[in-house]
Design an enzyme around this catalytic site. Structure first.
Site, short mmCIF file in Angstrom:
data_model
loop_
_atom_site.label_atom_id
_atom_site.label_comp_id
_atom_site.label_asym_id
_atom_site.label_seq_id
_atom_site.Cartn_x
_atom_site.Cartn_y
_atom_site.Cartn_z
N CYS A 79 0.79 -1.24 0.00
CA CYS A 79 0.00 0.00 0.00
C CYS A 79 0.82 1.29 0.00
O CYS A 79 0.61 2.16 -0.84
CB CYS A 79 -0.94 0.00 1.20
SG CYS A 79 -2.19 -1.30 1.17
N HIS A 133 -1.35 6.02 2.12
CA HIS A 133 -1.23 5.14 3.28
C HIS A 133 -0.95 6.02 4.49
O HIS A 133 -0.02 6.84 4.47
CB HIS A 133 -0.12 4.12 3.10
CG HIS A 133 -0.15 3.04 4.13
ND1 HIS A 133 0.31 3.24 5.41
CD2 HIS A 133 -0.61 1.77 4.10
CE1 HIS A 133 0.15 2.13 6.12
NE2 HIS A 133 -0.41 1.22 5.34
#
Length: 542
Positions: A79, A133
């Site tokens: 991510c 993220h």
């Protein structure tokens, strides 16, 4: 007669005003809005990508409006790095975000993100859900990317005011268990110390890997995010400025939680298991990923026949594999419904035809292939990710061109009529959107860090750190694992630890590594030459 002439002159003036202001008004109106949809851990198991079992009517509707990029790849299958790369248009070796700890502005304080670029173009930018993220940016959202403060859900936004436990669960049993734990902690020292899980630390132990309860969509985060985005777009449409609305959906990221109605869309016995669940022949162990993220959730590890001496071997029981796949599909359909809310909102506002829409899943996900469950690899199922872009006035279609997430930034610049920043790593995909037979690049590049197999580490290798660079062409994947090297350094062949080569025409499941096969010597040499040229171009750019 004099009065008539005055009236006539006024009419002429009025016509002139209308004729001179209409182009200005049309120009203001024609500046497109942008709807930017990120989906966590979404692999291309979508109807528009050929999956005949998945139920994704809304994403498929979006696909019929725009271009579906059938061969799109992320830059790093996890991510934080992939989002930092896509949102800046720079590869991980330039952002230097290669993990879930590094904050991109600590390394590059002046880095420009996509929403930041649109602010400079006169747009209002707003976001909700997971776009960056959280651990890779300041205050979890990168505040300077948003001209409007980032949207945060209130307790009252959730069904019956019940905020999900650990941001994921609504199970009454889990809620009761958590309340007992918190009461016990409070009783011990008078202070509540129960840690609040933000749902993003993949190393932390959690509850179940999935949940199926008969609840409405807004019992969970993504249903709430869709409604917050809906209200925000309604408000933004009232303003004179064009808007950039970013909506980040968390599912199908683990845990696979979704309301029961989405589970009911599938018959578990119909869902396919991964055809090849072994490691490829002639490969080392280190490129594969033990599902550490998966087993941080309860109810799975005891169903695996893993070897403690080889933690890359997992061997999950068939029934649990089916259950996980069912849960993943349900979570995908749940997110698809939220995409439908966004599209319907634009349609009701009358702005659907004047909105650039991009939908992307940040990377793929192994659903049992190669005995893996998760992302974190350089293989096809982790690096291949969906990308759909709608450009106002551009005919819909599908493209087989190789594309990458670094291409999204320049594409949005061109679609919105802006200038493409010179420092970006990607290429605009507008030519591909206008002519699906065109290709803008020969290959896509992904990378992933690893460590050498313990038996191979020599004193001069230090900790045995590796970076694997994976070049995906139309037919092949060529991965070179390099010792203590990243592409911002000078390349030398003596840094090579091992190589992998897969032929997707003869071996679509990556069963055999043919990097040492004499029949592929010419192909391997050609790909190696291309990879070295790539490294040299990155070194010069740095």
């Amino acid at each position: 007669m004099k009065k008539f002439n005055q009236v006539f002159q006024l009419l002429i003036i009025a016509v002139v005003i209308v004729n001179t202001t209409t182009p200005i008004m049309a120009q203001q109106k024609s500046k497109p809005n942008v709807l930017f949809i990120a989906v966590d851990d979404l692999k291309p198991v979508l109807g528009c990508y050929g999956d005949k079992l998945i139920k994704t009517p809304n994403i498929d509707r979006l696909a019929k409006m725009g271009t579906v990029f059938l061969n799109n790849y992320c830059q790093q299958a996890v991510c934080g790095p992939t989002r930092a790369s896509l949102l800046t248009g720079l590869r991980p070796d330039l952002t230097q975000v290669r993990d879930l700890k590094t904050k991109m502005r600590d390394i590059n304080p002046n880095i420009v993100t996509i929403p930041e670029y649109f602010i400079s173009q006169g747009y209002q930018t707003s976001g909700v859900g997971k776009i960056f993220h959280p651990s890779c940016v300041e205050k979890k959202v990168d505040p300077q990317s948003w001209s409007i403060p980032y949207l945060v859900a209130k307790d009252s936004d959730y069904f019956n005011g019940n905020v999900p436990i650990q941001k994921h669960y609504q199970s009454p049993e889990l809620r009761a268990a958590q309340e007992k734990t918190e009461v016990a902690v409070v009783g011990e020292n008078g202070k509540k110390k129960a840690k609040k899980d933000d749902g993003d630390d993949e190393s932390e132990a959690r509850g179940p890997a999935f949940e199926c309860l008969d609840l409405p969509d807004n019992a969970y985060d993504d249903g709430v995010s869709a409604l917050l985005a809906q209200n925000q777009m309604i408000q933004l449409a009232k303003n004179k400025k064009p808007f950039f609305m970013a909506v980040g959906f968390r599912k199908p990221h683990l845990p696979f939680v979704a309301p029961k109605k989405y589970w009911d869309l599938y018959n578990r016995t119909d869902l396919p298991l991964a055809e090849f669940q072994e490691h490829a022949s002639d490969t080392k162990n280190f490129p594969y990923q033990y599902p550490g993220e998966l087993i941080s959730y309860s109810g799975l590890k005891e169903f695996a026949k893993y070897d403690k001496n080889d933690e890359n071997k997992f061997g999950l029981a068939i029934d649990k594999q089916k259950e996980l796949i069912h849960a993943y599909y349900a979570a995908v359909s749940y997110t698809d419904a939220q995409v439908g809310i966004l599209l319907n909102t634009l349609e009701k506002l009358g702005t659907l035809d004047n909105t650039i829409i991009v939908l992307w899943g940040d990377h793929g996900w192994h659903l049992g292939d190669h005995d893996m469950w998760g992302k974190h690899t350089n293989y096809e199922q982790a690096t291949k990710a969906p990308l759909i872009i709608v450009g106002p006035g551009i005919k819909p279609g599908q493209s087989k061109s190789m594309t990458e997430f670094v291409d999204v930034f320049p594409t949005l610049c061109e679609l919105s009529g802006g200038t493409v920043p010179a420092n970006l790593d990607g290429k605009s995909l507008v030519p591909v959107m206008k002519n699906n037979k065109v290709s803008v690049k020969e290959y896509a590049m992904s990378q992933y860090p690893r460590k050498m197999d313990k038996a191979d580490i020599k004193p001069e290798d230090g900790k045995g750190k590796l970076m694997g660079y994976s070049m995906r062409t139309e037919q092949y994947r060529y991965t070179v694992w390099l010792k203590n090297f990243t592409s911002d350094q000078a390349y030398s062949a003596d840094k090579v630890y091992t190589k992998e080569l897969y032929d997707y025409v003869k071996d679509p499941l990556e069963k055999v590594n043919v990097s040492d096969d004499k029949n592929y010597a010419t192909i391997a040499a050609d790909l190696d030459k291309k990879l070295v040229t790539y490294f040299k171009s990155k070194e010069v750019k740095k």
